[in-house]
Design a protein around this motif. Structure first.
Motif, PDB file in Angstrom:
ATOM      1  N   SER A 133       0.829  -1.198   0.000  1.00  0.00           N
ATOM      2  CA  SER A 133       0.000   0.000   0.000  1.00  0.00           C
ATOM      3  C   SER A 133       0.863   1.247   0.000  1.00  0.00           C
ATOM      4  O   SER A 133       1.945   1.282   0.602  1.00  0.00           O
ATOM      5  N   THR A 134       0.381   2.275  -0.677  1.00  0.00           N
ATOM      6  CA  THR A 134       1.099   3.548  -0.679  1.00  0.00           C
ATOM      7  C   THR A 134       0.885   4.262   0.652  1.00  0.00           C
ATOM      8  O   THR A 134      -0.031   3.940   1.412  1.00  0.00           O
ATOM      9  N   THR A 135       1.723   5.239   0.909  1.00  0.00           N
ATOM     10  CA  THR A 135       1.670   5.932   2.190  1.00  0.00           C
ATOM     11  C   THR A 135       0.648   7.063   2.208  1.00  0.00           C
ATOM     12  O   THR A 135       0.308   7.570   3.273  1.00  0.00           O
ATOM     13  N   LEU A 136       0.185   7.475   1.018  1.00  0.00           N
ATOM     14  CA  LEU A 136      -0.801   8.547   0.948  1.00  0.00           C
ATOM     15  C   LEU A 136      -1.502   8.499  -0.397  1.00  0.00           C
ATOM     16  O   LEU A 136      -1.106   7.796  -1.315  1.00  0.00           O
ATOM     17  N   CYS A 137      -2.565   9.273  -0.512  1.00  0.00           N
ATOM     18  CA  CYS A 137      -3.265   9.460  -1.777  1.00  0.00           C
ATOM     19  C   CYS A 137      -2.875  10.820  -2.356  1.00  0.00           C
ATOM     20  O   CYS A 137      -2.504  11.737  -1.608  1.00  0.00           O
ATOM     21  N   ASN A 138      -2.897  10.974  -3.692  1.00  0.00           N
ATOM     22  CA  ASN A 138      -3.316   9.937  -4.622  1.00  0.00           C
ATOM     23  C   ASN A 138      -2.097   9.392  -5.357  1.00  0.00           C
ATOM     24  O   ASN A 138      -1.640   9.972  -6.335  1.00  0.00           O
ATOM     25  N   LEU A 139      -1.599   8.267  -4.894  1.00  0.00           N
ATOM     26  CA  LEU A 139      -0.503   7.547  -5.512  1.00  0.00           C
ATOM     27  C   LEU A 139      -1.023   6.192  -5.994  1.00  0.00           C
ATOM     28  O   LEU A 139      -1.781   5.527  -5.284  1.00  0.00           O
ATOM     29  N   ALA A 140      -0.609   5.795  -7.209  1.00  0.00           N
ATOM     30  CA  ALA A 140      -1.031   4.495  -7.742  1.00  0.00           C
ATOM     31  C   ALA A 140       0.039   3.956  -8.677  1.00  0.00           C
ATOM     32  O   ALA A 140       0.790   4.715  -9.296  1.00  0.00           O
ATOM     33  N   TYR A 141       0.101   2.620  -8.784  1.00  0.00           N
ATOM     34  CA  TYR A 141       1.082   1.963  -9.644  1.00  0.00           C
ATOM     35  C   TYR A 141       0.682   2.098 -11.117  1.00  0.00           C
ATOM     36  O   TYR A 141      -0.479   1.949 -11.472  1.00  0.00           O
ATOM     37  N   CYS A 142       1.678   2.394 -11.962  1.00  0.00           N
ATOM     38  CA  CYS A 142       1.478   2.557 -13.406  1.00  0.00           C
ATOM     39  C   CYS A 142       1.752   1.255 -14.142  1.00  0.00           C
ATOM     40  O   CYS A 142       2.513   0.410 -13.657  1.00  0.00           O
ATOM     41  N   VAL A 143       1.165   1.149 -15.331  1.00  0.00           N
ATOM     42  CA  VAL A 143       1.529   0.064 -16.240  1.00  0.00           C
ATOM     43  C   VAL A 143       1.759   0.644 -17.628  1.00  0.00           C
ATOM     44  O   VAL A 143       1.120   1.615 -18.027  1.00  0.00           O
ATOM     45  N   CYS A 144       2.709   0.057 -18.357  1.00  0.00           N
ATOM     46  CA  CYS A 144       3.014   0.480 -19.722  1.00  0.00           C
ATOM     47  C   CYS A 144       2.196  -0.334 -20.694  1.00  0.00           C
ATOM     48  O   CYS A 144       2.135  -1.567 -20.601  1.00  0.00           O
TER      49      CYS A 144
END
Length: 345
Positions: A133-144
């Protein structure tokens, strides 16, 4: 308990055991994670409250994909601060490895350094990831969406959106400063081959696009041919300002002391090897309320017969290049940044 090499402690069928994550994973198929999905259009997502369990294989539709290994611009990947791998993916023989992840924000590719994740390369040309899990919003994993093997500093995003541009404002397809024995010019190019300069007029590019900048020097007729062959051009410094004046502040450096100020955003293609030099850089707005960017570059002629002219960069600073003659500063612009409207909460 300890697992043999290539396996990881997993919960399979409700039982904790050693298993290969390449064979026991969860499919993660979120179209909004793609590098061309703008959060201003598709909404912002966050991985902070996701209950990550075990290993995941990334898909977009029916296509197996992977995380990007280069900086992704802010507001892409369906989130405010898209996260990318700071190190290359592992090889098959590496087994399970730990990799750093960063979230980008306003030109700082690693503004949000997050807890590391685990990655494994699998037979069949795909990867599995153990996310946290990320430590805060709004962070999210990217995909190519495409294979993310970068040979130059070009985002997956660029291949998707293209460079929709209007012309750049500069006389005669370049801005030139003329010295007593040399004439220098600088141009912005449409492609990474540096073969097609933008036509006369203003250019408008999306934030996050790749700038391809080329400079060249023509030695005057008063210089003997044998003397002309002695010199090569070196890019000393390149920086952006909000106005046409190179003295205005703030100044955002792309190249400083002949080396990239940020290697995830800037790539020097050629410098110190001939009478031309080239570099590419990501177009970002660093701070403030503005959209026009002017690029300023200082060059020098280096005598390659008496010194080594190719910059050798270590921790950004280059070893000194001696026997060089500075040329007058060159400026191109304005480059207008196309910024999607966004209302911050």
């Amino acid at each position: 308990f300890l697992c043999r090499i290539g396996c990881n402690q997993l919960c399979v069928g409700g039982t904790s055991c050693c298993a290969d994550p390449c064979q026991h994973y969860t499919v993660l198929n979120d179209d909004w994670r793609a590098t061309n999905n703008n959060a201003n259009v598709y909404g912002e997502h966050c991985d902070k409250d996701v209950n990550w369990q075990g290993w995941y294989r990334l898909f977009l539709g029916n296509t197996s994909v992977q995380m990007p290994e280069r900086c992704v611009e802010m507001d892409m990947c369906g989130t405010a601060f898209p996260m990318w791998l700071t190190d290359p993916h592992p090889q098959l023989l590496d087994g399970v490895v730990q990799r750093g992840v960063c979230g980008s924000w306003y030109g700082d590719c690693c503004s949000f350094r997050q807890n590391p994740i685990h990655v494994k390369a699998c037979y069949g040309n795909y990867y599995v990831y153990k996310f946290v899990s990320t430590t805060l919003c709004n962070l999210a994993y990217c995909v190519c969406q495409y294979t993310c093997q970068y040979t130059s500093l070009i985002l997956c995003l660029q291949s998707l959106i293209g460079l929709v541009a209007s012309p750049l404002d500069r006389p005669g397809n370049g801005v030139s400063r003329v010295g007593a024995k040399a004439r220098a010019s600088m141009s912005l190019y449409l492609n990474s081959n540096y073969t097609e300069p933008y036509p006369t007029g203003r250019v408008t590019l999306p934030v996050g696009s790749t700038l391809h900048v080329g400079v060249s020097v023509e030695v005057g007729v008063s210089v003997e041919e044998s003397e002309a062959e002695r010199y090569v051009v070196v890019i000393d410094n390149c920086y952006a300002t909000e106005s046409p004046s190179p003295d205005d502040l703030p100044q955002f450096y792309m190249i400083q002391h002949r080396c990239p100020s940020n290697r995830t955003q800037v790539r020097v293609e050629e410098s110190g090897s001939s009478l031309r030099a080239r570099f590419s850089a990501l177009l970002f707005l660093y701070q403030g309320d503005y959209r026009d960017v002017f690029l300023h570059c200082s060059l020098s002629l280096c005598d390659q017969r008496s010194s080594s002219c190719t910059p050798v960069c270590s921790r950004r600073r280059s070893r000194s290049v001696s026997k060089s003659v500075p040329l007058k500063l060159l400026t191109i612009g304005p480059i207008t940044c196309n910024i999607p409207y966004r209302l911050w909460a």
